[in-house]
Motif scaffolding. Structure first.
Motif, PDB file in Angstrom:
ATOM      1  N   THR A 218       8.232   1.324 -20.119  1.00  0.00           N
ATOM      2  CA  THR A 218       8.350   2.247 -18.995  1.00  0.00           C
ATOM      3  C   THR A 218       7.438   1.713 -17.908  1.00  0.00           C
ATOM      4  O   THR A 218       6.263   1.451 -18.156  1.00  0.00           O
ATOM      5  CB  THR A 218       7.933   3.676 -19.371  1.00  0.00           C
ATOM      6  N   VAL A 219       7.993   1.517 -16.729  1.00  0.00           N
ATOM      7  CA  VAL A 219       7.217   1.031 -15.597  1.00  0.00           C
ATOM      8  C   VAL A 219       7.192   2.105 -14.532  1.00  0.00           C
ATOM      9  O   VAL A 219       8.222   2.713 -14.216  1.00  0.00           O
ATOM     10  CB  VAL A 219       7.817  -0.287 -15.041  1.00  0.00           C
ATOM     11  N   VAL A 220       5.996   2.336 -13.999  1.00  0.00           N
ATOM     12  CA  VAL A 220       5.835   3.308 -12.915  1.00  0.00           C
ATOM     13  C   VAL A 220       5.553   2.567 -11.615  1.00  0.00           C
ATOM     14  O   VAL A 220       4.909   1.521 -11.604  1.00  0.00           O
ATOM     15  CB  VAL A 220       4.701   4.315 -13.211  1.00  0.00           C
ATOM     16  N   MET A 221       6.100   3.110 -10.546  1.00  0.00           N
ATOM     17  CA  MET A 221       5.775   2.662  -9.194  1.00  0.00           C
ATOM     18  C   MET A 221       5.588   3.932  -8.367  1.00  0.00           C
ATOM     19  O   MET A 221       6.558   4.611  -8.028  1.00  0.00           O
ATOM     20  CB  MET A 221       6.901   1.804  -8.613  1.00  0.00           C
ATOM     21  N   ASP A 222       4.342   4.289  -8.148  1.00  0.00           N
ATOM     22  CA  ASP A 222       4.002   5.520  -7.453  1.00  0.00           C
ATOM     23  C   ASP A 222       4.673   6.718  -8.130  1.00  0.00           C
ATOM     24  O   ASP A 222       4.425   6.975  -9.296  1.00  0.00           O
ATOM     25  CB  ASP A 222       4.322   5.426  -5.958  1.00  0.00           C
ATOM     26  N   GLU A 223       5.580   7.394  -7.460  1.00  0.00           N
ATOM     27  CA  GLU A 223       6.209   8.605  -8.013  1.00  0.00           C
ATOM     28  C   GLU A 223       7.347   8.291  -8.991  1.00  0.00           C
ATOM     29  O   GLU A 223       7.842   9.170  -9.692  1.00  0.00           O
ATOM     30  CB  GLU A 223       6.736   9.499  -6.885  1.00  0.00           C
ATOM     31  N   ALA A 224       7.777   7.042  -9.034  1.00  0.00           N
ATOM     32  CA  ALA A 224       8.943   6.658  -9.830  1.00  0.00           C
ATOM     33  C   ALA A 224       8.525   6.114 -11.193  1.00  0.00           C
ATOM     34  O   ALA A 224       7.497   5.450 -11.320  1.00  0.00           O
ATOM     35  CB  ALA A 224       9.760   5.600  -9.083  1.00  0.00           C
ATOM     36  N   ALA A 225       9.346   6.408 -12.192  1.00  0.00           N
ATOM     37  CA  ALA A 225       9.185   5.830 -13.529  1.00  0.00           C
ATOM     38  C   ALA A 225      10.572   5.528 -14.077  1.00  0.00           C
ATOM     39  O   ALA A 225      11.472   6.370 -14.005  1.00  0.00           O
ATOM     40  CB  ALA A 225       8.443   6.783 -14.453  1.00  0.00           C
ATOM     41  N   VAL A 226      10.731   4.326 -14.615  1.00  0.00           N
ATOM     42  CA  VAL A 226      12.002   3.906 -15.203  1.00  0.00           C
ATOM     43  C   VAL A 226      11.701   3.285 -16.563  1.00  0.00           C
ATOM     44  O   VAL A 226      10.754   2.513 -16.705  1.00  0.00           O
ATOM     45  CB  VAL A 226      12.741   2.891 -14.305  1.00  0.00           C
ATOM     46  N   THR A 227      12.525   3.652 -17.547  1.00  0.00           N
ATOM     47  CA  THR A 227      12.377   3.127 -18.902  1.00  0.00           C
ATOM     48  C   THR A 227      13.523   2.176 -19.211  1.00  0.00           C
ATOM     49  O   THR A 227      14.678   2.446 -18.885  1.00  0.00           O
ATOM     50  CB  THR A 227      12.370   4.276 -19.935  1.00  0.00           C
ATOM     51  N   CYS A 228      13.182   1.074 -19.851  1.00  0.00           N
ATOM     52  CA  CYS A 228      14.181   0.125 -20.337  1.00  0.00           C
ATOM     53  C   CYS A 228      13.955  -0.090 -21.825  1.00  0.00           C
ATOM     54  O   CYS A 228      12.821  -0.319 -22.261  1.00  0.00           O
ATOM     55  CB  CYS A 228      14.061  -1.213 -19.606  1.00  0.00           C
ATOM     56  N   ALA A 229      15.016   0.014 -22.593  1.00  0.00           N
ATOM     57  CA  ALA A 229      14.998  -0.355 -24.012  1.00  0.00           C
ATOM     58  C   ALA A 229      16.129  -1.351 -24.208  1.00  0.00           C
ATOM     59  O   ALA A 229      17.219  -1.173 -23.657  1.00  0.00           O
ATOM     60  CB  ALA A 229      15.200   0.874 -24.887  1.00  0.00           C
ATOM     61  N   LEU A 230      15.851  -2.410 -24.980  1.00  0.00           N
ATOM     62  CA  LEU A 230      16.890  -3.414 -25.167  1.00  0.00           C
ATOM     63  C   LEU A 230      16.838  -4.006 -26.564  1.00  0.00           C
ATOM     64  O   LEU A 230      15.841  -3.918 -27.269  1.00  0.00           O
ATOM     65  CB  LEU A 230      16.799  -4.512 -24.097  1.00  0.00           C
ATOM     66  N   ASP A 231      17.956  -4.601 -26.918  1.00  0.00           N
ATOM     67  CA  ASP A 231      18.142  -5.250 -28.211  1.00  0.00           C
ATOM     68  C   ASP A 231      18.832  -6.583 -27.953  1.00  0.00           C
ATOM     69  O   ASP A 231      19.904  -6.625 -27.346  1.00  0.00           O
ATOM     70  CB  ASP A 231      18.999  -4.343 -29.108  1.00  0.00           C
ATOM     71  N   LEU A 232      18.205  -7.656 -28.410  1.00  0.00           N
ATOM     72  CA  LEU A 232      18.824  -8.982 -28.313  1.00  0.00           C
ATOM     73  C   LEU A 232      19.830  -9.107 -29.452  1.00  0.00           C
ATOM     74  O   LEU A 232      19.674  -9.867 -30.385  1.00  0.00           O
ATOM     75  CB  LEU A 232      17.754 -10.076 -28.396  1.00  0.00           C
ATOM     76  N   SER A 233      20.881  -8.326 -29.362  1.00  0.00           N
ATOM     77  CA  SER A 233      21.816  -8.061 -30.458  1.00  0.00           C
ATOM     78  C   SER A 233      22.988  -9.023 -30.522  1.00  0.00           C
ATOM     79  O   SER A 233      23.696  -9.069 -31.515  1.00  0.00           O
ATOM     80  CB  SER A 233      22.372  -6.651 -30.307  1.00  0.00           C
ATOM     81  N   ASN A 234      23.243  -9.736 -29.432  1.00  0.00           N
ATOM     82  CA  ASN A 234      24.466 -10.522 -29.263  1.00  0.00           C
ATOM     83  C   ASN A 234      25.694  -9.607 -29.207  1.00  0.00           C
ATOM     84  O   ASN A 234      26.817 -10.038 -29.448  1.00  0.00           O
ATOM     85  CB  ASN A 234      24.620 -11.601 -30.331  1.00  0.00           C
ATOM     86  N   ARG A 235      25.444  -8.324 -28.920  1.00  0.00           N
ATOM     87  CA  ARG A 235      26.511  -7.337 -28.701  1.00  0.00           C
ATOM     88  C   ARG A 235      26.220  -6.667 -27.357  1.00  0.00           C
ATOM     89  O   ARG A 235      25.423  -5.737 -27.282  1.00  0.00           O
ATOM     90  CB  ARG A 235      26.532  -6.300 -29.827  1.00  0.00           C
ATOM     91  N   PRO A 236      26.849  -7.125 -26.284  1.00  0.00           N
ATOM     92  CA  PRO A 236      26.527  -6.593 -24.960  1.00  0.00           C
ATOM     93  C   PRO A 236      26.947  -5.145 -24.786  1.00  0.00           C
ATOM     94  O   PRO A 236      28.033  -4.739 -25.211  1.00  0.00           O
ATOM     95  CB  PRO A 236      27.305  -7.498 -24.008  1.00  0.00           C
TER      96      PRO A 236
END
Length: 190
Positions: A93-111
């Motif tokens: 989760t990255v915050v930039m001032d009032e904003a927060a965005v979460t990224c979760a990922l899997d190097l699954s070879n299944r896009p």
């Protein structure tokens, strides 16, 4: 290190990446805000990215952004697979001032892409809908299951930058070496 070139009637792209780099970048797509996002992606992922694109910007930035995503995705796939001795999963989760965005990922070879940012219109001259096109192209061509979710925020620049940085940090974490895991799948292959 992977080097790819892709030329179509709409774009001419030259790309070189090293996933074991130090986050150095040399980006020139002709789309200022997009260059800024790719520089952040390189810096916070630790991936060296050298990318230039000559696109049909007299029409708009769509082909440039999407095609750069295709090329970066293919280069990532070439660098990551066959996958072995890495964490495989990453989140941030990255915050930039009032904003927060979460990224979760899997190097699954299944896009697969889940993209939930509540923004519209433009940041400067950049159509914000193009960020989704970029992430769709990257995940599809790299074989990454990718979830990018806006937690909060109002400023479109902050939200998009947090999204790119969250993807970068999650990717860096997924690529951390872990010899104990071998091939990180119960199937024995990804």
């Amino acid at each position: 290190m992977t080097e790819l070139n892709r030329e179509t009637k709409e774009t001419n792209i030259k790309c070189k990446i090293d996933i074991h780099g130090t986050g150095k970048s040399n980006i020139n797509t002709g789309v200022g805000f997009f260059d800024h996002m790719l520089e952040a992606l390189s810096k916070h992922s630790g991936i060296d990215i050298d990318l230039s694109c000559k696109g049909d910007l007299h029409i708009d930035a769509h082909h440039t952004v999407e095609d750069c995503g295709i090329v970066l995705g293919k280069a990532l796939k070439n660098e990551i697979f066959p996958i072995e001795a890495v964490e495989r999963y990453g989140n941030a989760t990255v915050v930039m001032d009032e904003a927060a965005v979460t990224c979760a990922l899997d190097l699954s070879n299944r896009p697969f892409l889940v993209y939930e940012l509540n923004i519209s219109e433009k940041v400067g001259n950049f159509d914000v809908e193009l960020a989704e096109e970029f992430f769709h192209a990257v995940s599809g061509n790299a074989g990454i299951t990718l979830h990018i979710i806006q937690d909060r925020g109002r400023n479109k620049h902050h939200i998009l930058e947090a999204a790119f940085k969250a993807f970068a940090v999650a990717l860096r974490r997924a690529l951390v070496k872990n010899e104990r895991l071998g091939i990180p799948s119960t199937k024995g292959v990804l």
